[in-house]
Design an enzyme around this catalytic site. Structure first.
Site, PDB file in Angstrom:
ATOM      1  N   SER A 239       0.870  -1.163   0.000  1.00  0.00           N
ATOM      2  CA  SER A 239       0.000   0.000   0.000  1.00  0.00           C
ATOM      3  C   SER A 239       0.911   1.219   0.000  1.00  0.00           C
ATOM      4  O   SER A 239       1.726   1.380   0.904  1.00  0.00           O
ATOM      5  CB  SER A 239      -0.866  -0.038   1.260  1.00  0.00           C
ATOM      6  OG  SER A 239      -1.627   1.144   1.363  1.00  0.00           O
TER       7      SER A 239
ATOM      8  N   LYS B 174      -1.053  -1.100  -4.436  1.00  0.00           N
ATOM      9  CA  LYS B 174      -2.229  -0.305  -4.075  1.00  0.00           C
ATOM     10  C   LYS B 174      -1.779   1.130  -3.880  1.00  0.00           C
ATOM     11  O   LYS B 174      -0.800   1.375  -3.180  1.00  0.00           O
ATOM     12  CB  LYS B 174      -2.827  -0.868  -2.780  1.00  0.00           C
ATOM     13  CG  LYS B 174      -3.723   0.064  -1.976  1.00  0.00           C
ATOM     14  CD  LYS B 174      -4.470  -0.724  -0.908  1.00  0.00           C
ATOM     15  CE  LYS B 174      -4.581   0.033   0.391  1.00  0.00           C
ATOM     16  NZ  LYS B 174      -5.243  -0.770   1.441  1.00  0.00           N
TER      17      LYS B 174
ATOM     18  N   LYS C 286      -3.022   5.022  -2.719  1.00  0.00           N
ATOM     19  CA  LYS C 286      -4.063   5.754  -2.011  1.00  0.00           C
ATOM     20  C   LYS C 286      -4.555   6.855  -2.931  1.00  0.00           C
ATOM     21  O   LYS C 286      -3.759   7.518  -3.605  1.00  0.00           O
ATOM     22  CB  LYS C 286      -3.487   6.340  -0.718  1.00  0.00           C
ATOM     23  CG  LYS C 286      -3.116   5.289   0.319  1.00  0.00           C
ATOM     24  CD  LYS C 286      -4.369   4.629   0.906  1.00  0.00           C
ATOM     25  CE  LYS C 286      -4.002   3.790   2.125  1.00  0.00           C
ATOM     26  NZ  LYS C 286      -5.213   3.261   2.793  1.00  0.00           N
TER      27      LYS C 286
ATOM     28  N   ASP D 208      -7.200   2.875  -3.122  1.00  0.00           N
ATOM     29  CA  ASP D 208      -7.905   2.909  -1.829  1.00  0.00           C
ATOM     30  C   ASP D 208      -8.217   4.357  -1.469  1.00  0.00           C
ATOM     31  O   ASP D 208      -7.312   5.178  -1.311  1.00  0.00           O
ATOM     32  CB  ASP D 208      -7.016   2.275  -0.740  1.00  0.00           C
ATOM     33  CG  ASP D 208      -7.722   2.157   0.610  1.00  0.00           C
ATOM     34  OD1 ASP D 208      -8.905   2.561   0.720  1.00  0.00           O
ATOM     35  OD2 ASP D 208      -7.086   1.642   1.563  1.00  0.00           O
TER      36      ASP D 208
ATOM     37  N   GLU E 217     -11.078   0.398  -3.311  1.00  0.00           N
ATOM     38  CA  GLU E 217     -11.304   0.067  -1.907  1.00  0.00           C
ATOM     39  C   GLU E 217     -11.978   1.237  -1.197  1.00  0.00           C
ATOM     40  O   GLU E 217     -11.498   2.377  -1.267  1.00  0.00           O
ATOM     41  CB  GLU E 217      -9.948  -0.267  -1.256  1.00  0.00           C
ATOM     42  CG  GLU E 217     -10.048  -0.683   0.207  1.00  0.00           C
ATOM     43  CD  GLU E 217      -8.692  -1.065   0.795  1.00  0.00           C
ATOM     44  OE1 GLU E 217      -7.726  -1.246   0.023  1.00  0.00           O
ATOM     45  OE2 GLU E 217      -8.603  -1.166   2.033  1.00  0.00           O
TER      46      GLU E 217
ATOM     47  N   ASP F 262     -13.667  -1.997   3.133  1.00  0.00           N
ATOM     48  CA  ASP F 262     -12.731  -2.068   4.249  1.00  0.00           C
ATOM     49  C   ASP F 262     -13.456  -1.532   5.486  1.00  0.00           C
ATOM     50  O   ASP F 262     -14.079  -2.305   6.242  1.00  0.00           O
ATOM     51  CB  ASP F 262     -11.469  -1.249   3.883  1.00  0.00           C
ATOM     52  CG  ASP F 262     -10.458  -1.088   5.013  1.00  0.00           C
ATOM     53  OD1 ASP F 262     -10.736  -1.502   6.148  1.00  0.00           O
ATOM     54  OD2 ASP F 262      -9.364  -0.533   4.775  1.00  0.00           O
TER      55      ASP F 262
ATOM     56  N   LYS G   7      -9.570  -7.160   8.070  1.00  0.00           N
ATOM     57  CA  LYS G   7      -8.554  -6.683   9.015  1.00  0.00           C
ATOM     58  C   LYS G   7      -8.899  -7.242  10.382  1.00  0.00           C
ATOM     59  O   LYS G   7     -10.016  -7.062  10.873  1.00  0.00           O
ATOM     60  CB  LYS G   7      -8.527  -5.151   9.071  1.00  0.00           C
ATOM     61  CG  LYS G   7      -7.858  -4.510   7.868  1.00  0.00           C
ATOM     62  CD  LYS G   7      -7.775  -3.005   8.020  1.00  0.00           C
ATOM     63  CE  LYS G   7      -7.160  -2.388   6.772  1.00  0.00           C
ATOM     64  NZ  LYS G   7      -7.391  -0.924   6.710  1.00  0.00           N
TER      65      LYS G   7
ATOM     66  N   GLY H 209      -3.828  -4.140   6.144  1.00  0.00           N
ATOM     67  CA  GLY H 209      -2.792  -3.792   7.111  1.00  0.00           C
ATOM     68  C   GLY H 209      -3.113  -2.478   7.785  1.00  0.00           C
ATOM     69  O   GLY H 209      -3.898  -1.682   7.264  1.00  0.00           O
TER      70      GLY H 209
HETATM   71  O1  OSB Z   1      -7.149   1.658   4.550  1.00  0.00           O
HETATM   72  O2  OSB Z   1      -5.941  -0.040   4.309  1.00  0.00           O
HETATM   73  C1  OSB Z   1      -6.124   1.054   4.822  1.00  0.00           C
HETATM   74  C2  OSB Z   1      -3.049   2.085   6.837  1.00  0.00           C
HETATM   75  C3  OSB Z   1      -3.647   2.703   7.917  1.00  0.00           C
HETATM   76  C4  OSB Z   1      -5.008   2.794   7.954  1.00  0.00           C
HETATM   77  C5  OSB Z   1      -5.790   2.279   6.914  1.00  0.00           C
HETATM   78  C6  OSB Z   1      -5.199   1.657   5.834  1.00  0.00           C
HETATM   79  C7  OSB Z   1      -3.796   1.579   5.786  1.00  0.00           C
HETATM   80  C8  OSB Z   1      -3.063   1.030   4.666  1.00  0.00           C
HETATM   81  C9  OSB Z   1      -1.661   0.559   4.953  1.00  0.00           C
HETATM   82  O3  OSB Z   1      -3.463   1.017   3.534  1.00  0.00           O
HETATM   83  C10 OSB Z   1      -1.516  -0.919   4.991  1.00  0.00           C
HETATM   84  C11 OSB Z   1      -0.171  -1.298   5.531  1.00  0.00           C
HETATM   85  O4  OSB Z   1       0.815  -1.213   4.795  1.00  0.00           O
HETATM   86  O5  OSB Z   1      -0.105  -1.702   6.717  1.00  0.00           O
HETATM   87 MG    MG Z   2      -8.293   0.550   3.215  1.00  0.00          MG
END
Ligand code: OSB
Ligand code: MG
Length: 369
Positions: A135, A161, A163, A188, A213, A238, A262, A290
């Protein structure tokens, strides 16, 4: 197992690089770690709440409060046949899934160690090797993003992924896809959009995106169903999913075609597996999300990802992407072909480095014995 002693601590640990999402920037994590002890065996778990109430309502401090005042008092001294028996003890607590899930995870680690079995096997997993994705946070400009993607692709990660947020979406996706025509790519939004933005998602439909996402409100499924009917790209939920029941309803109304599971967000392994099962029975693939976890949460994510329906690469990446020094040893490692091997050790499969953990600790409270 008897829950004789619970140690709750907060550690502070700086990310190697700040991580930016549509809801803000994180550069230092404040993570709660739980250690549960029976007579001679310990189990570790991690609370995945963020520092502020922006991903969800929970924070490091609300989790400390809910754990010390409500969760731990219900658990301490109790005799459980299995970690599965924990969630009913705290079922009267509404919300605060991550606070509950941190202790639940520690109990699973404890049970697996007691049984001398790897946690992934105890959970019923079959994937000895899991597929890893990354991510990538919002960057200062598109060229920087393309460089970061190149680094991760070169490292072997199987899915990228990015953001997205208003102003960092269609053009970014277009350029990423142009620069990397073959990668598995997804976006995402962390709830940054509304149904007014349908046209924008229809434009991004053109870029062969695996999934969007959580594009819409963090508690919504209805509008997601409306959006899904108007776009080709699958929606992955999510934030909106906290239980197997949530998953069932979202699937029933067509709000998503994929779910990100998660551990913290659903309150632990038992519910994570239940979400997994509902999705499997409906033909909906899942993957493991994550939360910028330390090695303890990461180890639990690796184990969870062994379940059969975790058929898409997750956001479970190598420790060294996040930390100069992790609290587990060895750190979670990713092979050159973008996979993580399950450990054959009892429990979560990684040893906690007590010295590092203690050095990073800023507060600690012990319950029981
Ligand atoms: O939306 O998946 C998410 C990190 C913090 C809060 C929400 C998200 C995320 C990530 C990072 O996308 C995932 C990671 O590398 O741990
Ligand atoms: Mg997410």
């Amino acid at each position: 197992m008897r829950i004789k002693r619970i140690e709750l601590r907060e550690i502070r640990i700086r990310l190697l690089r700040p991580f930016e999402t549509s809801f803000g920037v994180t550069d230092e994590r404040r993570i709660l770690v739980l250690k549960v002890s029976d007579d001679s065996v310990d189990g570790y778990g991690e609370v995945t709440a963020g520092e502020g109430p922006f991903y969800g309502h929970e924070t490091t401090d609300t989790a400390w409060h809910v754990l010390t005042d409500f969760v731990i008092p219900r658990a301490i001294g109790k005799e459980l046949a299995s970690a599965c028996d924990f969630s009913p003890l705290v079922a009267d607590i509404r919300g605060h899934y991550m606070a509950r899930g941190g202790l639940e995870a520690a109990l699973w680690d404890l049970e697996a160690r007691q049984r001398g079995q790897p946690l992934w096997k105890l959970l019923g997993g079959t994937r000895m090797e899991i597929d890893s994705g990354v991510s990538i946070g919002i960057q200062s400009n598109i060229d920087k993003l393309l460089q970061v993607i190149q680094t991760e692709v070169d490292a072997g990660y199987q899915r990228i992924k990015i953001k997205i947020k208003p102003g960092w979406d269609v053009e970014v996706m277009r350029q990423v896809r142009a620069a990397f025509p073959r990668i598995r790519l997804m976006g995402d939004a962390n709830s940054a959009y509304t149904l007014k933005d349908v046209e924008l998602f229809r434009q991004m439909d053109a870029f062969d995106v695996m999934m969007f996402e959580q594009p819409l409100h963090h508690e919504d499924i209805i509008d997601h169903a409306t959006l899904q009917r108007q776009i080709r790209t699958p929606i992955c939920l999510d934030e909106s999913i906290h239980s197997a029941d949530d998953a069932r309803k979202a699937i029933e109304i067509g709000a998503c075609r994929i779910i990100n599971v998660k551990l913290g967000r659903v309150g632990g392994h038992r519910e994570a597996r239940a979400v997994h099962d509902v999705c499997r029975d409906s033909g909906i693939p899942v993957w493991c999300g994550g939360m910028l976890e330390s090695g303890i949460g990461r180890a639990h994510n690796v184990a969870l990802s062994s379940l059969e329906n975790f058929s898409l690469p997750g956001d479970v990446a190598a420790s060294k992407r996040y930390w100069a020094e992790d609290v587990i040893e060895p750190g979670v490692e990713v092979s050159a072909r973008g996979t993580i091997q399950q450990s054959m050790e009892p429990g979560m499969g990684y040893a906690v480095n007590a010295e590092v953990l203690e050095r990073l600790t800023v507060r600690k409270q012990v319950f029981g014995r």
